[in-house]
Design an enzyme around this catalytic site. Structure first.
Site, PDB file in Angstrom:
ATOM      1  NE  ARG A  46      -2.828   0.491   3.345  1.00 15.73           N
ATOM      2  CZ  ARG A  46      -2.259   0.968   4.536  1.00 15.73           C
ATOM      3  NH1 ARG A  46      -1.465   2.149   4.489  1.00 15.73           N
ATOM      4  NH2 ARG A  46      -2.295   0.253   5.481  1.00 15.73           N
ATOM      5  CE1 TYR A 107     -16.118  10.805 -15.940  1.00 17.13           C
ATOM      6  CE2 TYR A 107     -15.970  10.694 -13.756  1.00 17.13           C
ATOM      7  CZ  TYR A 107     -16.123  10.066 -14.961  1.00 17.13           C
ATOM      8  OH  TYR A 107     -16.586   8.729 -15.043  1.00 17.13           O
ATOM      9  CG  ASP A 179      -9.638  15.071 -15.440  1.00 15.36           C
ATOM     10  OD1 ASP A 179      -8.909  14.506 -16.334  1.00 15.36           O
ATOM     11  OD2 ASP A 179     -10.726  14.479 -14.969  1.00 15.36           O
ATOM     12  CE  LYS A 204     -12.769   7.042 -18.560  1.00 14.76           C
ATOM     13  NZ  LYS A 204     -13.010   8.341 -17.912  1.00 14.76           N
TER      14      LYS A 204
HETATM   15  C1  PLP Z   1     -13.461   8.565 -16.805  1.00 13.02           C
HETATM   16  C2  PLP Z   1     -13.058   9.996 -16.281  1.00 13.02           C
HETATM   17  C3  PLP Z   1     -12.697  10.121 -15.043  1.00 13.02           C
HETATM   18  C4  PLP Z   1     -12.949   8.977 -13.973  1.00 13.02           C
HETATM   19  O1  PLP Z   1     -11.920   8.102 -14.208  1.00 13.02           O
HETATM   20  P1  PLP Z   1     -12.115   6.535 -13.559  1.00 13.02           P
HETATM   21  O2  PLP Z   1     -11.082   5.712 -14.108  1.00 13.02           O
HETATM   22  O3  PLP Z   1     -13.377   6.204 -14.309  1.00 13.02           O
HETATM   23  O4  PLP Z   1     -12.572   6.526 -12.208  1.00 13.02           O
HETATM   24  C5  PLP Z   1     -12.347  11.266 -14.637  1.00 13.02           C
HETATM   25  N1  PLP Z   1     -11.976  12.564 -15.454  1.00 13.02           N
HETATM   26  C6  PLP Z   1     -12.359  12.182 -16.794  1.00 13.02           C
HETATM   27  C7  PLP Z   1     -12.096  13.440 -17.764  1.00 13.02           C
HETATM   28  C8  PLP Z   1     -13.016  11.088 -17.224  1.00 13.02           C
HETATM   29  O5  PLP Z   1     -13.230  10.934 -18.528  1.00 13.02           O
END
Ligand code: PLP
Length: 386
Positions: A46, A107, A179, A204
C-alpha cells in the site's frame, strides 16, 4: 527527446535486475526488512510497490515533459485504483472550510464527489464557466484554496484557456488541479502552463484498450508530492501491480494510437458536418470550433473525442441502436469506437434544466473514435443515421 520517444525511453525500458524489456510484476504485499538496521525502499505494497513505482515515475517524466528537466526534477507521480480515486485523493489534501472553484463542465464523477462526500466533510464548491477565465477571478473568496479545471470538457469539448486560468490561480496563491484525461501528456502538459497537480483517468487513452480501471496524479513540487503521498498511503486507494503494468503497456503505444485515432476523428468530424441529419458537430480540431485557437496554443492535437447533435431525438436513438461498428457504452479512449448518450449515461444525474442550460440535449451523441478504418465508420454511421 520528443514525446513519442519519451513514451518508450523514460527510465523503465529495461529491468536493471533481469534485463527484461518489460517491468516485472511484483505481486507481493510485504517485503523483507532484514535486521532493520537500514531503511528499505519497499516495506508494504500500500505504501509502495516496485511495479506501481515504475508507472509513477513514468507519468512524472511524461507530464514533466522530460527527465527532471525543465521543471527542476521535483515532479512526482502517484498511481491509484481509478481516475476518481486519483481525483478524490488529490482533493484529500484540503481541509474543512476550504473553498474550491471548479469548472461547471467537470467530469460528472468529480462533480459528484465534490458535491456529496467532500461537501459533507466541509469543502465549499463554486462551479463556474471556466471558458471565461474572469469567472474564476470573480469567484475567489478569502477561504479559496484551489482551482480545478478540465479541458477539453465533456461532452461538448469546450476549451478552457489553461495559461489564463492558471495565471489567475497563481496570482491569488491557489493550488491548481487539471484533469488531463482527454489529452494525455502526449498532446497537452498542464504543468508547463503552471498547473500544480495533474490528474488522469488512466482507464481511458493511457490504458487505451478498455481493459483496466486506473488513475494517476502528478505534482509539480516535492512538497505537494508529500501531501498527496500522505493521502495515497493513508486512504490506500492504490492499484494492484497488474493494473499498473497494463497501464505501462498501454503507454508504450500511445503515440500511434492517438495519432491514428485523432486523424480518424478529424475525418469523421468533417464528414458529420456535411451530413443532412446532423445539426452541429463539436470537435476542437475544426477551425469553426469556438475554442480551436486556444486549444491549438496549449495542445499539439485535438484528440479523438467529438460529439454531434442530430436534428431529431429519434435520429440519435436510431443511430445508437443501428451502428454495427460502435458499442453504446460509457468510457472513451479505447482502441474500439464507442458512442455514448450523455443524457442517459454520464449526465443522467444532472437536473434536466441544468443539462438544457449547458446544451446537453437528447439529440447529443459523444463519440470516442477508435482504430477502425475511418471509411468503414463513415459508411456505418451513414447507414445508422438514415
Ligand atoms: C473517466 C474519467 C474520470 C474518472 O476516471 P475513472 O477511471 O472512471 O475513475 C475522470 N475524469 C475524466 C475526464 C474522465 O473521462
Amino acid at each position: 527527446m520528443k514525446m513519442g520517444t519519451l513514451l518508450l525511453h523514460n527510465g523503465h525500458e529495461t529491468d536493471p535486475q533481469s534485463g527484461a524489456l518489460s517491468v516485472p510484476v511484483i505481486q507481493a504485499s510485504t517485503f523483507d526488512q532484514g535486521d532493520l538496521s537500514s531503511p528499505v525502499e519497499f516495506d508494504y505494497s500500500r505504501s509502495g510497490n516496485p511495479t506501481r513505482r515504475a508507472l509513477e515515475e513514468i507519468i512524472a517524466v511524461l507530464e514533466g515533459g522530460a527527465f527532471g528537466g525543465a521543471l527542476g526534477g521535483g515532479v512526482k507521480g502517484f498511481a491509484f485504483g481509478s481516475g476518481i480515486a486519483a481525483i478524490s485523493s488529490a482533493l484529500g489534501i484540503f481541509a474543512a472550510g476550504d473553498h474550491i472553484i471548479a469548472g461547471e463542465a467537470l467530469y460528472g464523477g468529480s462533480y459528484r464527489i465534490l458535491n456529496t462526500f467532500y461537501k459533507r466533510w466541509g469543502l465549499e464548491l463554486s462551479a463556474v464557466d471556466t471558458t471565461d477565465p474572469d469567472t474564476i477571478r470573480r469567484a475567489i473568496k478569502p477561504n479559496t484554496k484551489a482551482v480545478f479545471l478540465e479541458t477539453p470538457s465533456n461532452p461538448l469539448l469546450k476549451i478552457t484557456d489553461l495559461k489564463a486560468c492558471l495565471d489567475i490561480a497563481k496570482e491569488a496563491g491557489l493550488i491548481s488541479i487539471v484533469d488531463n484525461t482527454f489529452m494525455t501528456p502526449y498532446l497537452q502538459r498542464p504543468l508547463e502552463f503552471g498547473a500544480d497537480i495533474v490528474v488522469h483517468s488512466a482507464t481511458k487513452f493511457l490504458g487505451g484498450h478498455s481493459d483496466v480501471i486506473s488513475g494517476l496524479a502528478v505534482t509539480r513540487t516535492e512538497e505537494l508530492g508529500r501531501r498527496v503521498y500522505a493521502v495515497q498511503n493513508g486512504f490506500g486507494a492504490v492499484p494492484g501491480p497488474w493494473d499498473a503494468w497494463l497501464v505501462m503497456r498501454g503507454i508504450k503505444t500511445l503515440k500511434v494510437r492517438m495519432d491514428a485515432q485523432e486523424a480518424a476523428a478529424q475525418k469523421l468530424a468533417r464528414w458529420l458536418q456535411t451530413h443532412p441529419l446532423v445539426s452541429q458537430v463539436f470537435y476542437p480540431g475544426l477551425p469553426e470550433h469556438p475554442g480551436a485557437e486556444t486549444h491549438a496554443a496549449q495542445a499539439s492535437g485535438a484528440g479523438a473525442v467529438l460529439s454531434f447533435k442530430t436534428r431529431k431525438t429519434e435520429q440519435a436513438l436510431r443511430f445508437l441502436g443501428k451502428t454495427e461498428l460502435t458499442a453504446s457504452a460509457v468510457s472513451l479512449g479505447g482502441v474500439e469506437t464507442i458512442a455514448s448518450y450523455p443524457i442517459r449515461m454520464s449526465h443522467a444525474a444532472m437536473p434536466p434544466a441544468e443539462r438544457e442550460r449547458l446544451g446537453i440535449t437528447d439529440t447529443l451523441i459523444r463519440l470516442s473514435i477508435g482504430l477502425e478504418d475511418p471509411d468503414d465508420l463513415i459508411a456505418d454511421f451513414d447507414n445508422a443515421l438514415r
